[in-house]
Write an enzyme that holds these catalytic residues in place. Sequence first.
Site, PDB file in Angstrom:
ATOM      1  N   ARG A 142       0.801  -1.225   0.000  1.00 30.10           N
ATOM      2  CA  ARG A 142       0.000   0.000   0.000  1.00 30.10           C
ATOM      3  C   ARG A 142       0.831   1.270   0.000  1.00 30.10           C
ATOM      4  O   ARG A 142       0.358   2.324  -0.423  1.00 30.10           O
ATOM      5  CB  ARG A 142      -1.021  -0.047   1.130  1.00 30.10           C
ATOM      6  N   GLU A 147       2.418  -7.063  13.830  1.00 28.31           N
ATOM      7  CA  GLU A 147       1.405  -7.229  14.869  1.00 28.31           C
ATOM      8  C   GLU A 147       0.950  -8.675  14.935  1.00 28.31           C
ATOM      9  O   GLU A 147       0.631  -9.194  15.994  1.00 28.31           O
ATOM     10  CB  GLU A 147       0.220  -6.311  14.545  1.00 28.31           C
TER      11      GLU A 147
END
Length: 183
Positions: free
Chosen positions: A70, A107
């Site tokens: 992205r 994460e």
Amino acid sequence: MSAFRDDDDPRIHAIQSKIRVVPDFPKPGIMFQDITTLLLDPKAFKDTIDLFVDRYKGKNISVVAGIEARGFIFGPPIALAIGAKFVPLRKPKKLPGKVYRQEYDLEYGSDCIEMHVGAVEPGERALVVDDLIATGGTLCAAMNLLERAGAEVVECACVIEIPDLKGWERLNGKPLYVLVESH
């Protein structure tokens, strides 16, 4: 700590309203911040780019490094608008030739990014761009790659921050600029 755009700017609210949150993706417990819905709105997408360009124009940034995937959406238009080159930071084995490689924790797992040797010259001023900062691992890895090549990382820029995860703490004091927070 993060720097934020003025919340009174109506573009910020419009950008935030276009980001879809998808629960339990890609794993249970993750609240995925989906920017594809932002990209479907040409005005909100343009406003996102314009806010970054307004911040970085005239700052002598010669490199905009975008993190796959992205960061490849937001980085190139920012680079073109400020007169900088775009350097893609790619997933492993996507770049031919010699590369710098940096592993990092996410994460919800671990990953690696690579950058061509020679893409950045010593002393160049770099901006790191991605869509989101969560734990800060990806941005930290990107900064490490650029600094190993001799670049000076000026700032990191993300559309979204998840402040509860305190990703800015992993940036070793480098400034972080974000447009919206997600809780």
